[in-house]
Structures are given as C-alpha cells and as structure tokens.
Design an enzyme around this catalytic site. Structure first.
Site, PDB file in Angstrom:
ATOM      1  N   ALA A  13     -23.634 -39.136  34.980  1.00  0.00           N
ATOM      2  CA  ALA A  13     -24.774 -39.820  34.243  1.00  0.00           C
ATOM      3  C   ALA A  13     -24.396 -41.361  34.047  1.00  0.00           C
ATOM      4  CB  ALA A  13     -24.664 -39.284  32.768  1.00  0.00           C
ATOM      5  N   GLN A  16     -24.323 -45.258  38.981  1.00  0.00           N
ATOM      6  CA  GLN A  16     -25.410 -46.169  39.321  1.00  0.00           C
ATOM      7  C   GLN A  16     -26.859 -45.277  39.556  1.00  0.00           C
ATOM      8  OE1 GLN A  16     -25.551 -48.537  43.003  1.00  0.00           O
ATOM      9  NE2 GLN A  16     -24.651 -46.650  44.354  1.00  0.00           N
ATOM     10  N   GLY A  18     -27.538 -42.557  37.874  1.00  0.00           N
ATOM     11  CA  GLY A  18     -27.802 -42.235  36.695  1.00  0.00           C
ATOM     12  C   GLY A  18     -28.218 -43.124  35.772  1.00  0.00           C
ATOM     13  N   ARG A  99     -19.675 -38.501  56.521  1.00  0.00           N
ATOM     14  CA  ARG A  99     -20.268 -37.432  55.583  1.00  0.00           C
ATOM     15  C   ARG A  99     -19.149 -36.330  55.455  1.00  0.00           C
ATOM     16  NH1 ARG A  99     -25.125 -37.264  53.754  1.00  0.00           N
ATOM     17  NH2 ARG A  99     -25.079 -35.051  53.936  1.00  0.00           N
ATOM     18  N   ASN A 106     -15.821 -33.205  47.602  1.00  0.00           N
ATOM     19  CA  ASN A 106     -17.214 -32.745  46.588  1.00  0.00           C
ATOM     20  C   ASN A 106     -17.217 -31.420  46.415  1.00  0.00           C
ATOM     21  OD1 ASN A 106     -18.286 -35.547  45.774  1.00  0.00           O
ATOM     22  ND2 ASN A 106     -18.592 -35.579  48.076  1.00  0.00           N
ATOM     23  N   GLY A 131     -26.230 -35.538  44.977  1.00  0.00           N
ATOM     24  CA  GLY A 131     -24.869 -35.740  45.295  1.00  0.00           C
ATOM     25  C   GLY A 131     -24.532 -35.112  46.460  1.00  0.00           C
ATOM     26  N   ASN A 132     -24.139 -36.086  47.295  1.00  0.00           N
ATOM     27  CA  ASN A 132     -23.758 -35.884  48.923  1.00  0.00           C
ATOM     28  C   ASN A 132     -22.448 -34.956  49.184  1.00  0.00           C
ATOM     29  OD1 ASN A 132     -26.241 -36.475  50.266  1.00  0.00           O
ATOM     30  ND2 ASN A 132     -25.438 -38.736  50.088  1.00  0.00           N
ATOM     31  N   ASP A 160     -35.713 -39.573  52.075  1.00  0.00           N
ATOM     32  CA  ASP A 160     -35.900 -39.688  53.491  1.00  0.00           C
ATOM     33  C   ASP A 160     -37.460 -39.675  53.795  1.00  0.00           C
ATOM     34  OD1 ASP A 160     -32.981 -39.197  53.933  1.00  0.00           O
ATOM     35  OD2 ASP A 160     -33.422 -37.467  53.154  1.00  0.00           O
ATOM     36  N   ARG A 163     -38.922 -42.832  52.641  1.00  0.00           N
ATOM     37  CA  ARG A 163     -38.481 -44.061  53.606  1.00  0.00           C
ATOM     38  C   ARG A 163     -39.561 -43.720  55.043  1.00  0.00           C
ATOM     39  NH1 ARG A 163     -31.902 -42.710  52.831  1.00  0.00           N
ATOM     40  NH2 ARG A 163     -31.478 -44.354  51.155  1.00  0.00           N
ATOM     41  N   HIS A 188     -29.898 -33.930  54.758  1.00  0.00           N
ATOM     42  CA  HIS A 188     -30.083 -35.097  54.353  1.00  0.00           C
ATOM     43  C   HIS A 188     -28.688 -35.979  55.099  1.00  0.00           C
ATOM     44  CE1 HIS A 188     -30.258 -38.898  51.989  1.00  0.00           C
ATOM     45  NE2 HIS A 188     -29.093 -38.572  51.644  1.00  0.00           N
TER      46      HIS A 188
END
Ligand SMILES: NC(=O)c1ccc[n+]([C@@H]2O[C@H](COP(=O)([O-])OP(=O)(O)OC[C@H]3O[C@@H](n4cnc5c(N)ncnc54)[C@H](O)[C@@H]3O)[C@@H](O)[C@H]2O)c1
Ligand SMILES: O=C(O)C[C@H](O)C(=O)O
Length: 329
Positions: A13, A16, A18, A99, A106, A131-132, A160, A163, A188
């Site tokens: 939260a 950025q 958030g 990635r 993560n 979140g990636n 995506d 975009r 993604h």
C-alpha cells in the site's frame, strides 16, 4: 449510505501503485458510487509509517464512501474478512533485471498471503494479483488457498490490453471507443500475445483494417509486449498510475459485468481451453457475468496466433516448474 462496507485489502500500500490506487478505490471508482469501502493496507514493517502517511492523506480527502482504514504488517489481519484483495506488493523489476530473476524474490511473499486468504477471507473473496511476475504469483497464492474456489484468483493483463487499444487506435486514426474485443493471451511478460485477429474496429476485423502484417509483427506486438520495459527505461520506475487504472478496470468489470459484445483480458485459471495447460493462470479473452469470468469459447486460432499463444504458455509452464522446484507450490 446503508450498505455494509466492502473490505478491500491492498498489499504494498505504501508503494507507487498503491499511491495511485487507494484514492481511486476510496472515491468509488472500483466498486461504484453506492458502495462504501473499508480499506485494509498491508505493508512490510519498515514501510508501515509511509502507509500511515498515505492513510492520513486518504483521511484528508473526506471521501464519503470510505468507512475506515486499517494498517498492518500481518497478512492474517489484512485478509480478515476481505472481499476484494489487490495483491500489489512485490519487488518491482528494475532496469536491466530479467523477470525470471523475480520468481525467487517474490514467490515467498505470495505463499503466506495465499494461506492467510484461505484462512481468513470472506466467502465471496476475489483476488487480483498485480505484483510481478503476476501470473505465477497468482498461481502460488491460489495453490495455498485450497478452500477458495480457484476461479477467484486472477492475474492482471488489463494494462497490456489498454496499451494495445491505444497503439491500434493511433495506427488507424480512430479512438479507443471504436475498438472491441482486443485481448491479450498468455503471460504478463514480453511473450504475451496481443491478438488483432479477433478484434474489431467499428465492426470490422482489426487485422484486416490494419492490412499490414509487418506492422502487426514488428511493431504492434513488440510495442505492447515490451511497453513495461519501455516505461521503466523512460521513468526509471515501473508503470504506476496506468497499472492502478488497469486494476480498477479489472475489478470493476469482474464485479459489474462486461457490456454485451465486449471481451476483456484477464489471467484466470486455465480449464484447458485452447490447448492451454490446465491449472496455469494465463490470460484469455473473457467476459464477466454474474460476478464470474468466463473464457470466451469457440474462437478459431490460426497458425500465427497459435505459435504465440503456445510460446507464452510454455513460458508460464516453465515459471510454474521453477517455483515448484523452489518448493513454493
Ligand atoms: N501486472 C501489471 O500489469 C503490472 C504493472 C506495473 C507494475 N506491476 C508490478 O506491481 C508491483 C508493485 O509495483 P510498485 O511500482 O507499486 O512497486 P513499489 O516498490 O513502489 O511498491 C511495492 C510495495 O510493496 C511492499 N511490499 C513488499 N513486500 C511486501 C509484502 N510481503 N507484503 C506487503 N507489502 C510488501 C513494499 O514495501 C513497497 O511499498 C511490482 O511487482 C511491479 O512489477 C505489475
Ligand atoms: O514492473 C514491470 O516489470 C513492468 C510492468 O509489469 C508493466 O507492464 O508496466
């Protein structure tokens, strides 16, 4: 306002995304102008003070729909009674970082969060992972929430899609309002497949309207698929306001339904449709009806699209295998 507030948990939260997302949720853009919300902010301990600062600013907006804010570093508290969970908190990719490197960093975050959702969420919980690497993080959380229906876990590919809408609109000199059914398949990531072959522009097939296969292959698809990296290169930080906007779009449509004749993109648990490995969380064309996403069925997939959809799903299968070997699922 007589309705019981909807509990919306936002992780990360103080980050950025958030900072863009919370004010839009509190102002009613997520769930509508007749739905009060109670925000639950989850952060890591060192970021709690920053989250408190954001909460002070939320207070200072005097949003009529905001019925309260809880701030915690404990997932069991953050997900207690949660109806909508926006899992944003993760380590963003920084310049030059692949990635794949993010998986291990993560994965550990999403296992305890899945467990906490399983133990404490409301029966109608809906989860969006931002979140990636979003698809695989969603898979990790979902795998640790066996008591929650699997279709409540989704990953975000709406950014995506958004975009892709703008790139196509610019190419054809139309507005995004003229475009329908332009969706993303797969992960993604840079392997995602934005599909012009099922999209429509003012009722006509979008690929035919473009009539430029080289542009589709060499400009449109790579521009959309690598836009996240281009934003990082330009801003020195990953997309934030546009990501928050897409999260709002995703949940808003999930709850309220998609308009007749419109499809959207969402990473959902695969039921094997279109030859996608069952159980992966991968992006499909979906419609939202009665609070559920349904994968659009019966589309013809030509060889061009098939190769790209399969490649992106192969990447997801590799990510799944990697987190499996790390003991994360
Ligand atoms: N799916 C998409 O389309 C998309 C688009 C843009 C960004 N992202 C991803 O969203 C994520 C967040 O981006 P950001 O720019 O807000 O990052 P950020 O670094 O500004 O904020 C992330 C926040 O998460 C917090 N956090 C870390 N671990 C946590 C945990 N275990 N529990 C709760 N909070 C935790 C951090 O303290 C930080 O405040 C990144 O992974 C980014 O790559 C996804
Ligand atoms: O954070 C990233 O890696 C990029 C982000 O997912 C984006 O698409 O903007």
């Amino acid at each position: 306002m007589t309705r019981t507030p909807v509990n919306v948990t936002v992780t990360g939260a103080a980050g950025q995304i958030g900072y863009s997302l919370l004010f839009r949720i509190a102002s009613g853009q997520l769930l509508g102008q007749d739905t009060p919300v109670r925000l639950k902010l989850l952060e890591i301990t060192p970021a709690l003070k920053a989250a408190e600062g954001t909460a002070m600013e939320l207070d200072d907006c005097a949003f009529p729909l905001l019925s309260g804010i809880d701030i915690t570093d404990d997932p069991n508290v953050a997900f207690d009674g949660v109806n909508v969970a926006l899992l944003v908190g993760a380590r963003p990719r920084t310049k030059g970082m692949e990635r794949g490197d993010l998986l291990e960093a993560n994965g550990g975050i999403f296992k305890p969060q899945g467990e906490a959702i399983n133990a404490h969420a409301a029966d109608d919980v809906r989860v969006l992972v931002v979140g990636n690497p979003a698809n695989t993080n969603a898979l990790i959380a979902q795998q640790h929430a066996p008591d929650v229906p699997a279709d409540r876990f989704t990953a975000m590919t709406r950014l995506d899609q958004n975009r892709a809408y703008t790139q196509l609109a610019k190419k054809l000199g139309v507005t995004v309002n003229d475009i329908k059914k332009l969706v993303i398949w797969g992960n993604h990531s840079a392997t995602q497949y934005p599909d012009l072959f099922h999209a429509e522009v003012n009722g006509k097939n979008a690929a035919e309207a473009v009539n430029d296969q080289a542009w589709i292959e060499n400009e449109f698809i790579p521009t959309v698929a690598k836009r996240g990296a281009a934003i990082i290169e330009a801003r020195g930080a990953s997309s934030a306001a546009s990501a928050a906007n897409a999260a709002i779009d995703h949940v808003h449509d999930w709850v309220n339904g998609t308009p007749e004749g419109q499809w959207i993109s969402a990473g959902v648990v695969s039921d094997g449709s279109y030859g996608t490995p069952e159980g992966l969380i991968t992006s499909f064309p979906v419609v939202a009806k009665d609070g559920r996403f349904e994968i659009v069925q019966g589309l013809e997939i030509d060889d061009f699209s098939r190769a790209r959809i399969d490649a992106s799903n192969a990447e997801l299968a590799e990510e799944r295998d990697a987190v499996r070997s790390l003991g994360l699922i």
